[in-house]
Scaffold this motif. Structure first.
Motif, PDB file in Angstrom:
ATOM      1  N   GLY A  87      44.019  41.958  38.913  1.00 33.14           N
ATOM      2  CA  GLY A  87      43.557  41.352  40.161  1.00 33.14           C
ATOM      3  C   GLY A  87      44.602  41.384  41.245  1.00 33.14           C
ATOM      4  N   GLN A  88      45.853  41.149  40.894  1.00 32.60           N
ATOM      5  CA  GLN A  88      46.909  41.147  41.896  1.00 32.60           C
ATOM      6  C   GLN A  88      47.131  42.529  42.491  1.00 32.60           C
ATOM      7  OE1 GLN A  88      50.315  38.313  41.124  1.00 32.60           O
ATOM      8  NE2 GLN A  88      49.332  38.223  39.128  1.00 32.60           N
ATOM      9  N   LEU A  89      46.985  43.575  41.672  1.00 33.69           N
ATOM     10  CA  LEU A  89      47.130  44.930  42.194  1.00 33.69           C
ATOM     11  C   LEU A  89      46.055  45.258  43.221  1.00 33.69           C
ATOM     12  CD1 LEU A  89      48.021  46.877  38.918  1.00 33.69           C
ATOM     13  CD2 LEU A  89      49.555  46.290  40.803  1.00 33.69           C
ATOM     14  N   VAL A  90      44.889  44.650  43.053  1.00 31.85           N
ATOM     15  CA  VAL A  90      43.791  44.882  44.006  1.00 31.85           C
ATOM     16  C   VAL A  90      43.942  43.998  45.239  1.00 31.85           C
ATOM     17  CG1 VAL A  90      41.295  44.702  44.340  1.00 31.85           C
ATOM     18  CG2 VAL A  90      42.209  45.613  42.184  1.00 31.85           C
ATOM     19  N   VAL A  91      44.241  42.731  45.017  1.00 32.28           N
ATOM     20  CA  VAL A  91      44.278  41.766  46.123  1.00 32.28           C
ATOM     21  C   VAL A  91      45.450  42.024  47.066  1.00 32.28           C
ATOM     22  CG1 VAL A  91      44.566  39.322  46.706  1.00 32.28           C
ATOM     23  CG2 VAL A  91      43.065  39.995  44.825  1.00 32.28           C
ATOM     24  N   GLY A  92      46.601  42.435  46.522  1.00 30.41           N
ATOM     25  CA  GLY A  92      47.783  42.628  47.361  1.00 30.41           C
ATOM     26  C   GLY A  92      47.560  43.542  48.554  1.00 30.41           C
ATOM     27  N   PRO A  93      47.142  44.796  48.319  1.00 28.28           N
ATOM     28  CA  PRO A  93      46.879  45.676  49.469  1.00 28.28           C
ATOM     29  C   PRO A  93      45.784  45.153  50.390  1.00 28.28           C
ATOM     30  CG  PRO A  93      47.085  46.957  47.451  1.00 28.28           C
ATOM     31  CD  PRO A  93      47.043  45.509  47.042  1.00 28.28           C
ATOM     32  N   LEU A  94      44.758  44.505  49.810  1.00 27.39           N
ATOM     33  CA  LEU A  94      43.703  43.945  50.659  1.00 27.39           C
ATOM     34  C   LEU A  94      44.245  42.872  51.586  1.00 27.39           C
ATOM     35  CD1 LEU A  94      40.680  43.618  48.193  1.00 27.39           C
ATOM     36  CD2 LEU A  94      40.937  45.237  50.079  1.00 27.39           C
ATOM     37  N   SER A  95      45.168  42.064  51.086  1.00 30.45           N
ATOM     38  CA  SER A  95      45.725  41.011  51.935  1.00 30.45           C
ATOM     39  C   SER A  95      46.627  41.574  53.025  1.00 30.45           C
ATOM     40  CB  SER A  95      46.501  39.997  51.079  1.00 30.45           C
ATOM     41  OG  SER A  95      47.726  40.540  50.624  1.00 30.45           O
ATOM     42  N   ASP A  96      47.189  42.757  52.803  1.00 31.35           N
ATOM     43  CA  ASP A  96      47.975  43.414  53.846  1.00 31.35           C
ATOM     44  C   ASP A  96      47.092  44.021  54.928  1.00 31.35           C
ATOM     45  OD1 ASP A  96      50.536  42.848  52.919  1.00 31.35           O
ATOM     46  OD2 ASP A  96      50.647  44.653  51.683  1.00 31.35           O
ATOM     47  N   ARG A  97      45.819  44.234  54.606  1.00 33.88           N
ATOM     48  CA  ARG A  97      44.884  44.803  55.578  1.00 33.88           C
ATOM     49  C   ARG A  97      43.993  43.737  56.206  1.00 33.88           C
ATOM     50  NH1 ARG A  97      43.556  47.733  59.738  1.00 33.88           N
ATOM     51  NH2 ARG A  97      41.335  48.219  59.830  1.00 33.88           N
ATOM     52  N   LEU A  98      43.411  42.879  55.382  1.00 31.20           N
ATOM     53  CA  LEU A  98      42.408  41.924  55.849  1.00 31.20           C
ATOM     54  C   LEU A  98      43.001  40.582  56.267  1.00 31.20           C
ATOM     55  CD1 LEU A  98      39.722  42.534  53.064  1.00 31.20           C
ATOM     56  CD2 LEU A  98      39.852  43.590  55.336  1.00 31.20           C
ATOM     57  N   GLY A  99      44.273  40.364  55.959  1.00 36.09           N
ATOM     58  CA  GLY A  99      44.871  39.063  56.222  1.00 36.09           C
ATOM     59  C   GLY A  99      44.944  38.251  54.951  1.00 36.09           C
ATOM     60  N   ARG A 100      45.536  37.084  55.049  1.00 36.95           N
ATOM     61  CA  ARG A 100      45.786  36.269  53.862  1.00 36.95           C
ATOM     62  C   ARG A 100      44.616  35.358  53.495  1.00 36.95           C
ATOM     63  NH1 ARG A 100      49.522  39.972  53.164  1.00 36.95           N
ATOM     64  NH2 ARG A 100      51.441  39.647  54.351  1.00 36.95           N
ATOM     65  N   ALA A 150      53.865  44.198  47.797  1.00 38.88           N
ATOM     66  CA  ALA A 150      55.037  43.885  46.963  1.00 38.88           C
ATOM     67  C   ALA A 150      54.773  42.649  46.109  1.00 38.88           C
ATOM     68  CB  ALA A 150      56.262  43.670  47.845  1.00 38.88           C
ATOM     69  N   ALA A 151      54.152  41.622  46.689  1.00 41.23           N
ATOM     70  CA  ALA A 151      53.837  40.405  45.921  1.00 41.23           C
ATOM     71  C   ALA A 151      52.839  40.711  44.814  1.00 41.23           C
ATOM     72  CB  ALA A 151      53.286  39.330  46.851  1.00 41.23           C
ATOM     73  N   ALA A 152      51.882  41.616  45.106  1.00 44.77           N
ATOM     74  CA  ALA A 152      50.905  41.991  44.094  1.00 44.77           C
ATOM     75  C   ALA A 152      51.567  42.707  42.931  1.00 44.77           C
ATOM     76  CB  ALA A 152      49.837  42.886  44.709  1.00 44.77           C
ATOM     77  N   PHE A 153      52.458  43.635  43.252  1.00 42.91           N
ATOM     78  CA  PHE A 153      53.177  44.348  42.199  1.00 42.91           C
ATOM     79  C   PHE A 153      54.006  43.380  41.369  1.00 42.91           C
ATOM     80  CE2 PHE A 153      56.618  46.748  40.337  1.00 42.91           C
ATOM     81  CZ  PHE A 153      56.036  47.950  39.966  1.00 42.91           C
ATOM     82  N   LEU A 154      54.695  42.493  42.056  1.00 42.14           N
ATOM     83  CA  LEU A 154      55.539  41.510  41.385  1.00 42.14           C
ATOM     84  C   LEU A 154      54.704  40.609  40.477  1.00 42.14           C
ATOM     85  CD1 LEU A 154      58.538  40.443  41.405  1.00 42.14           C
ATOM     86  CD2 LEU A 154      57.766  38.811  43.133  1.00 42.14           C
ATOM     87  N   GLY A 155      53.618  40.088  41.019  1.00 40.54           N
ATOM     88  CA  GLY A 155      52.761  39.202  40.240  1.00 40.54           C
ATOM     89  C   GLY A 155      52.072  39.920  39.095  1.00 40.54           C
ATOM     90  N   SER A 156      51.688  41.180  39.330  1.00 41.39           N
ATOM     91  CA  SER A 156      51.039  41.952  38.283  1.00 41.39           C
ATOM     92  C   SER A 156      51.988  42.209  37.123  1.00 41.39           C
ATOM     93  CB  SER A 156      50.543  43.285  38.845  1.00 41.39           C
ATOM     94  OG  SER A 156      49.923  44.054  37.853  1.00 41.39           O
ATOM     95  N   MET A 157      53.224  42.530  37.441  1.00 39.62           N
ATOM     96  CA  MET A 157      54.230  42.710  36.390  1.00 39.62           C
ATOM     97  C   MET A 157      54.428  41.409  35.620  1.00 39.62           C
ATOM     98  SD  MET A 157      55.347  45.844  36.412  1.00 39.62           S
ATOM     99  CE  MET A 157      56.975  45.855  35.703  1.00 39.62           C
ATOM    100  N   GLN A 158      54.424  40.300  36.354  1.00 41.72           N
ATOM    101  CA  GLN A 158      54.672  39.007  35.719  1.00 41.72           C
ATOM    102  C   GLN A 158      53.562  38.653  34.743  1.00 41.72           C
ATOM    103  OE1 GLN A 158      56.182  35.957  38.276  1.00 41.72           O
ATOM    104  NE2 GLN A 158      55.265  34.307  37.114  1.00 41.72           N
ATOM    105  N   THR A 159      52.320  38.699  35.211  1.00 44.51           N
ATOM    106  CA  THR A 159      51.204  38.328  34.339  1.00 44.51           C
ATOM    107  C   THR A 159      50.900  39.415  33.317  1.00 44.51           C
ATOM    108  OG1 THR A 159      49.648  39.151  36.008  1.00 44.51           O
ATOM    109  CG2 THR A 159      50.145  36.803  36.030  1.00 44.51           C
ATOM    110  N   GLY A 160      51.097  40.691  33.709  1.00 41.70           N
ATOM    111  CA  GLY A 160      50.825  41.784  32.779  1.00 41.70           C
ATOM    112  C   GLY A 160      51.752  41.763  31.583  1.00 41.70           C
ATOM    113  N   ILE A 161      53.048  41.614  31.830  1.00 39.88           N
ATOM    114  CA  ILE A 161      54.007  41.546  30.725  1.00 39.88           C
ATOM    115  C   ILE A 161      53.717  40.335  29.844  1.00 39.88           C
ATOM    116  CG2 ILE A 161      56.435  41.176  30.143  1.00 39.88           C
ATOM    117  CD1 ILE A 161      57.145  42.827  32.637  1.00 39.88           C
ATOM    118  N   ALA A 162      53.448  39.196  30.487  1.00 42.87           N
ATOM    119  CA  ALA A 162      53.126  37.996  29.715  1.00 42.87           C
ATOM    120  C   ALA A 162      51.858  38.195  28.885  1.00 42.87           C
ATOM    121  CB  ALA A 162      52.975  36.802  30.648  1.00 42.87           C
ATOM    122  N   GLY A 163      50.872  38.915  29.457  1.00 36.63           N
ATOM    123  CA  GLY A 163      49.640  39.176  28.730  1.00 36.63           C
ATOM    124  C   GLY A 163      49.851  40.051  27.515  1.00 36.63           C
ATOM    125  N   VAL A 164      50.742  41.024  27.637  1.00 31.77           N
ATOM    126  CA  VAL A 164      51.052  41.887  26.496  1.00 31.77           C
ATOM    127  C   VAL A 164      51.823  41.113  25.426  1.00 31.77           C
ATOM    128  CG1 VAL A 164      52.389  43.906  25.773  1.00 31.77           C
ATOM    129  CG2 VAL A 164      51.005  44.013  27.847  1.00 31.77           C
TER     130      VAL A 164
END
Length: 409
Positions: A68-81, A350-364
């Motif tokens: 979800g973070q990988l998807v939302v991050g770029p969208l928030s850079d385009r559509l706003g927060r 960048a926040a999406a990538f960071l958050g995705s790494m955080q939750t993704g690693i924890a999920g694994v």
């Protein structure tokens, strides 16, 4: 790379209310996980399934959040927060209600994945808003202050979840999550300002998003630092998913006793975050990381030794665990601030990538506790692995321990 600039909005005047709002947003995934923790054994019995399968409902939230973070991050850079988080929290409410009527473990795992996917909007937007308005030590200090709000989740959510489950069963916990989401949606709608400057809005679409992630992946120091919060979260989630079975079934604690201990350990998480917030006023975030990671590895090895030998019994285990959890929150705020500071013009991505790494690693990492046996030894072994890997990444993939090299971070 962008390090902020004149287009960055000024910091808000009512910082306390601002921290509370962003903290509630960041806390949504934590509350979603922690309020449900005391119910894990009950879910396993009610749905006639295994410990590992039930732990996958926790993994589902984390892995869903990573995507979800990988998807939302770029969208928030385009559509706003504002728009992405309003949609995401609304979906959280709907999915929580569906979890409350899930007929089997397969459905529950799937719904928890979707819950994590849409919850991701709250975390990504909160981190992006911080980067829109703060940089460097200021960002790290704010992130640490947010831990005061986020840390309330492990302190109070399990106790609340235990009370709800005691009265209405584990399904009632998901109704409670829906109500929390509804309240958060109203607060965000009324109080969250749009912080993305029009000149920072980026082109939408899959291509631009992939180009943004490609740019991040080419920065090996960014990637290395971005991995550290994930490994810290992996260490923490090992405790979260393992402790109900270790403490309730292994040591015979009641649901209320477990909730009380969970709250006491939450104090360690909050305390560590607040100590870090004070330290970053005088010490650079990277210098704190250089000390915190070796200390975490040392304490996790001590914890494993206690689990293997039984030295000190339950008391010895809990003391070592509390001290380790005190160190956990020295890592994510500082690593996140360093990583986000490198990309001001694409903070959402960048926040999406960071958050995705955080939750993704924890999920694994989270299923490993169950796979290795689900006992205290398994939980502690996974913690040692996370701490050792984090220290190796900092030492080998960044210049943090080279003479003067940490200045480049």
């Amino acid at each position: 790379m962008e390090n902020g600039g004149p287009l960055s909005p000024p910091a808000p005047r009512s910082t306390g209310k601002y921290i509370l709002l962003l903290g509630l947003m960041c806390a949504l995934p934590a509350v979603t996980s922690d309020i449900y923790v005391p119910s894990l054994p009950d879910v396993a019995r009610d749905l006639a399934t295994s410990t590992t399968a039930v732990q996958l409902t926790m993994t589902g939230v984390l892995v869903g959040g990573a995507f979800g973070q990988l998807v939302v991050g770029p969208l928030s850079d385009r559509l706003g927060r504002r728009l992405p988080v309003l949609i995401g929290v609304a979906m959280h409410v709907l999915i929580s209600l569906l979890c409350a009527v899930a007929p089997g473990i397969g459905w529950l795992i799937t719904l928890r994945f979707l819950q994590g996917f849409f919850n991701a909007s709250a975390t990504v937007v909160a981190l992006a808003v911080i980067r829109d308005r703060f940089v460097g030590a200021d960002a790290s200090r704010l992130l640490s202050r947010l831990m005061l709000v986020i840390g309330a989740a492990p302190m109070f959510a399990p106790s609340l979840g235990g009370v709800i489950a005691g009265q209405f069963g584990w399904r009632g916990v998901f109704v409670g999550l829906a109500l929390f989401g509804a309240v958060l949606w109203v607060v965000v709608w009324r109080r969250l300002p749009e912080t993305l400057h029009p000149e920072f809005r980026r082109e939408a679409g899959l291509g631009p998003a992939l180009r943004g992630y490609r740019e991040l992946l080419r920065d090996r120091h960014f990637v290395a630092v971005a991995v550290l919060p994930g490994l810290g979260m992996g260490l923490l989630i090992s405790y979260v998913v393992g402790s109900p079975f270790v403490l309730r079934e292994g040591y015979g604690l009641s649901a209320n006793q477990f909730a009380l201990l969970f709250a006491v350990n939450g104090i360690a998480l909050v305390g560590g975050a607040q100590i870090n917030a004070a330290l970053v006023r005088r010490i650079a975030p990277i210098r704190i990381l250089r000390v915190a990671l070796p200390a975490s590895l040392t304490m996790s090895v001590v914890l494993l030794a206690i689990a293997l030998t039984g030295f000190g019994g339950l008391f010895g285990l809990l003391v070592a665990l509390w001290l380790l959890l005190l160190l956990v929150n020295f890592v994510p705020p500082n690593a996140s601030a360093i990583a986000l500071n490198r990309y001001g013009a694409m903070a959402g991505t960048a926040a999406a990538f960071l958050g995705s790494m955080q939750t993704g690693i924890a999920g694994v990492v989270s299923p490993l506790v169950g796979v290795l046996g689900g006992d205290a030894r398994a939980m502690c072994l996974v913690m040692v692995g996370c701490a050792a890997t984090a220290l190796a990444v900092l030492a080998l993939a960044t210049p943090a321990y080279r003479r003067g090299g940490w200045h480049s971070l």
